[in-house]
Design an enzyme around this catalytic site. Sequence first.
Site, mmCIF file in Angstrom:
data_model
loop_
_atom_site.group_PDB
_atom_site.id
_atom_site.type_symbol
_atom_site.label_atom_id
_atom_site.label_comp_id
_atom_site.label_asym_id
_atom_site.label_seq_id
_atom_site.Cartn_x
_atom_site.Cartn_y
_atom_site.Cartn_z
ATOM 1 C CE LYS A 78 11.859 -1.712 -7.497
ATOM 2 N NZ LYS A 78 12.669 -2.779 -6.779
ATOM 3 C CE LYS A 137 4.121 -5.966 -5.792
ATOM 4 N NZ LYS A 137 5.259 -6.306 -4.783
ATOM 5 C CE LYS A 188 3.687 1.915 -6.365
ATOM 6 N NZ LYS A 188 3.726 0.907 -5.355
#
Length: 331
Positions: free
Chosen positions: A196, A110, A193
């Site tokens: 969102k 992230k 994966k």
Amino acid sequence: MRVVSGIQPTGNLHLGNYLGAIKKWVAMQDQMECLFFLADLHAITVNNDPAELSANTREMAAALIASGVDPEKAILFNQARVPGHAELAWILFCTARIGWLNRMTQFKEKSGKNREGASVGLFAYPVLQAADVLIYGATHVPVGEDQKQHLELARDIATKFNADFDVDLFTLPDPIIEGPATRVMSLRDGAAKMSKSDPSDLSRVNLTDDDDVITKKIKKAKTDPEPLPDNMAELETRPEALNLVSIFAALTGSTTDKVLTQFAGQGFGAFKPALAECTVETLRPIRTRFIELKNDHDQLDALLQKGAEKARAIAAPTLQGAYDALGLLTD
Ligand code: TYM
């Protein structure tokens, strides 16, 4: 036995969240005491728009209820309404070691190249997650595969705190990562994966997609030209095919083996329409209910308030136990 799990209220619920976590929450609420929450305190670890956060929190509550989470059976709330999460997190920051957090792969993903510019909250995020489950004495935490490392950390923090202060305060939570859809992959890339944050909307099926959009996304899903094999060993060498078969198995409550028995030798021309049909049939009633619920802010707020009240009562003794163990004077 107590089940605790959370979801970030950032944008839409997608098929990965639904099959990896929510569908299991719904099954567990009939069997055990369950607490499910919207992780709004986690959502502010990256830049956020305040109006969007409140809207997303209510929308995610509506999405969970539409998916079958029943506030009469499970305790449903948003984290910010239970200050004990943040209070315990502070205490656990002093137990967790920087070296442990340095190993967290999600932080690396992230923060990307901008590690120095990431918020302290993003780095410390897994400790708040540990507080989320330890404060309720969770025994079972149903999650997707991507949360495994965070739950191992929660166990390490609990063990160290109990040992450091010679108490038996925190229960070690067991992650429940089971079934064919613990890691639903992108429809565009079998190595990524479903998420969102993927810039391509074609990579995921959203709860809010209508029947035609779902069918189109599945039709366009990346595959290979071979027919489906009759054994798992071969399927496992074909990530995109494995993903679609796993989704089918999870949606129909079956196993990948049984799906292969049914479809072995058939090409995607036959398999994709069958997959599209069961995805559409599963999501249609959820979407309809979601649309009915999402604008009823008063009802949603009342439900979340009521859930938070119950959660605060369950959290209080463990939080007090942590203050006492540390020698902190409270009233
Ligand atoms: P979040 O909001 O990213 O995802 C919510 C749940 O959905 C699962 N999930 C998936 N499962 C299978 N395939 C996928 N592609 C997929 N994408 C998401 C996640 O594993 C998760 O179970 N840090 C957590 C929220 C959280 C939490 C907690 C969870 C905060 N505190 C305490 C459990 C216990 C998160 O960001 O999940």
